[in-house]
Design an enzyme around this catalytic site. Sequence first.
Site, PDB file in Angstrom:
ATOM      1  CE  LYS A 170      -0.746   0.660   4.970  1.00  0.00           C
ATOM      2  NZ  LYS A 170       0.019   1.906   5.065  1.00  0.00           N
ATOM      3  CB  THR A 171       4.062   2.206   1.646  1.00  0.00           C
ATOM      4  OG1 THR A 171       3.578   1.863   2.940  1.00  0.00           O
ATOM      5  CG2 THR A 171       4.912   3.458   1.734  1.00  0.00           C
TER       6      THR A 171
ATOM      7  CD  GLN B 193      -3.352  -4.890   8.323  1.00  0.00           C
ATOM      8  OE1 GLN B 193      -2.341  -4.682   8.979  1.00  0.00           O
ATOM      9  NE2 GLN B 193      -3.353  -4.889   6.991  1.00  0.00           N
TER      10      GLN B 193
ATOM     11  CG  ASP C 207      -1.117   5.298   5.080  1.00  0.00           C
ATOM     12  OD1 ASP C 207      -1.713   4.297   4.636  1.00  0.00           O
ATOM     13  OD2 ASP C 207       0.024   5.247   5.573  1.00  0.00           O
ATOM     14  CD  GLU C 208      -2.222   1.996   8.219  1.00  0.00           C
ATOM     15  OE1 GLU C 208      -3.279   1.358   8.197  1.00  0.00           O
ATOM     16  OE2 GLU C 208      -1.103   1.457   8.180  1.00  0.00           O
TER      17      GLU C 208
ATOM     18  NE  ARG D 253       1.512  -7.393  11.108  1.00  0.00           N
ATOM     19  CZ  ARG D 253       1.223  -6.669  10.045  1.00  0.00           C
ATOM     20  NH1 ARG D 253       2.087  -5.778   9.616  1.00  0.00           N
ATOM     21  NH2 ARG D 253       0.101  -6.843   9.362  1.00  0.00           N
TER      22      ARG D 253
END
Length: 777
Positions: free
Chosen positions: A33-34, A256, A225-226, A616
């Site tokens: 996504k970044t 998330q 973002d987020e 993770r």
Amino acid sequence: MEDYLKGLNESQFDAVTSLEGPLMVLAGAGSGKTRVLTMRIAHLITNGVDPFNILALTFTNKAAKEMKERIAKVVGQSNARSLWMGTFHSVFARILRGEAHYLGYPSNFTIYDQQDALNVIKKVLKDMNIDADLYKPKKVQSRISTYKNNLITVKAYFNNPELLEADEKANMKFIGQIYQRYVEQCYKNGSMDFDDLLLKTNELLTRFPEVLAKYQDRFRYILVDEYQDTNHSQYLIVKALASKFENICVVGDDAQSIYSFRGANIYNILNFKKDYPDAITVALEQNYRSTQNIVNAANVVIAKNLQQFKKNVFSENEEGEKIKVYRSLSDADEANFVAGNIWESRNRDQRKYSDFAILYRTNSQTRAFEDALRRKNIPYKVYGGLSFYQRKEVKDLIAYLRLLVNENDSEALMRIINYPVRGIGETTQNKLVVFADAQNISVSKVLANLPMYAPQLGLNNGILNKLNDFWSMIKAFQVLLKTETAYNVAMEVAKRSGLIKFLKDDQTPEGISRVENVQELMNSMQGFIEEQMQLEDGDPSLPNFLENIALSADTQDKNNDEDMVSLMTIHLSKGLEFPVVHLVGLEENLFPSFMSSATREDLEEERRLFYVALTRAEKQAFFSYAVSRFQWGKITDAEPSRFLSEIDDEYIEFVNPAIEKRFINNSGVRSNIFDEHPSEMRSFKKVEKKSIERSDSSKPVAEPKKLRPVSTAKIVNPSGASSQDIEVGDKVRHDRFGVGEVTFLDGTDPQNIKAKVVFQHEGEKNLILKYAKLTKI
């Protein structure tokens, strides 16, 4: 095609190149996504959008810095610097600096950090003559923060009968007046706290349409973002700014969303299409981080949530190993397995210590893992907090215990003489220290002979009585130590000193965490006592316990190597990745937390937290849980987390066979009773089916050729009556030391038989069979 677009998959390409109108990018874990965000901004600039017209909001400075650096490589440093990019708070502070005069603030207003704001609250409480023990400053601060993030101003508070009634019932009826005085004080000081940066921006855009129009025209393209982590206040600001052009792109993953305790509202992302009916949705579903097995296991768990966008996250990486599940007898056994597994994996697979992470639900869980890692000289770092034995509440209780063992320990004495507060202030403490130094004696000697030294000290009778009460309490604890176990004395200290009550009165998340840390210290002590009683040369005394703590802390303090195992809560791990992840404490009421399973919404957030933890891991994931844990020094049965039972059999395998739970008799020693525990089997049926096919080792190994059925395992009775069942060469299991082999037996009297056992991870131990809790396997 531009060079920066090469290498994007189809979904990423769509997200980057759909420039006009509202866009929601659902970015699964590890889906890049970044990269999408940065390339989208670069694509906007490359296609003629002025960087001054682009607003990009992130949650961390680190994310903003990383994205700017990537963008600069495509469009140049000058264009990248012209972007309005940063955290919500930094961007809104920048807006407020330019428009502060509308709200009556100077443009150079001060921004208070948490401690600054807390100091103002303490001053307000003092000025209002309100007892800080009843209105704990941090609790007041948390309450005010919640109001501000929900746009509840002082005026709105007093106009809300439900809030007034709720605070009245909570014995916080003055909270409104405190809130008002705090706001007035900040305004008078020309200052804003972090929450004001959101609240005042909302006020600015709502009350002054010309200001809103100005920034709507400037920010023609907005990226967030987020987005799943935004709270109500952030949501309203973004919605207002985007309402003119609606060129808004939000990137996030509802799976998330794990920060509701901070005010994050998952409905902001779930309802995005309601706010923008014409919005395009692009799902980034390819996970580039993890193996197929890890991704598939995470998918089947998160699929149980009702509140979510359905996604088909997949991986084209190698299939990878199955997730290993370790079923431990106790928290100590679990910690020993994790430490041993890390040590072996590092050597076997040529990994670095920094490749490993231990993730847990609550900070208090670190103690057992820190102890186990130190015993194997494995360097580690606790993120987001201090190492267990360095935490204030732990050091406070240890200081009391140190004073009982050595009453000349002036450092320990001065630490707790007025903690919890008992009216022995700094002036009195200074007089005691100066006088003791002048007489060349310890402060404890002064306290022990107060009547003799009172005339020279120059203290009034009230203070002398308080000093005498304190020292009488310490002497009473010392007398108790002669007849009671170290654990019982420590519990009495924690209660009679007022330490536990003081901590329990603070119901903020931080306060609850501090109580859990004290409980874990008590658990550590009880576990230490039990362990020492089983060793031939064991010493369960309080001095030996304190010595072990001191040596352990000293060992860890010398670790300055950057190559360290990472210990952190799952919340802190979000956005990070590790080749190997140990997810520990997978038990009901621990994970999911007993405080977060009362409603379906809370339980679904816990499941999202589990999803975050599992994703993770890049190459390997290990789950572990204990069938029993200490709670305030008592062994209590634990049940496996429901999340374990939600993973299909094909994705997991069990490291060790099923372990029978054992009841506790009144003496606190486990009795020789087998139990099938149907309740556990109902909640986690696959344990029995798969586990008996695996070796009962403390590490993942190939299936052995010969394995005794679990049903034939014997537990040595604490009375010693069954000690003849143990023979040299037997494989045995101990709930703290793990798996080992009996290499020597000494003695004929069942009450005094000693066994030398070589354990896989703990080395050689000389045990007294009468007390040792050994299971033949």
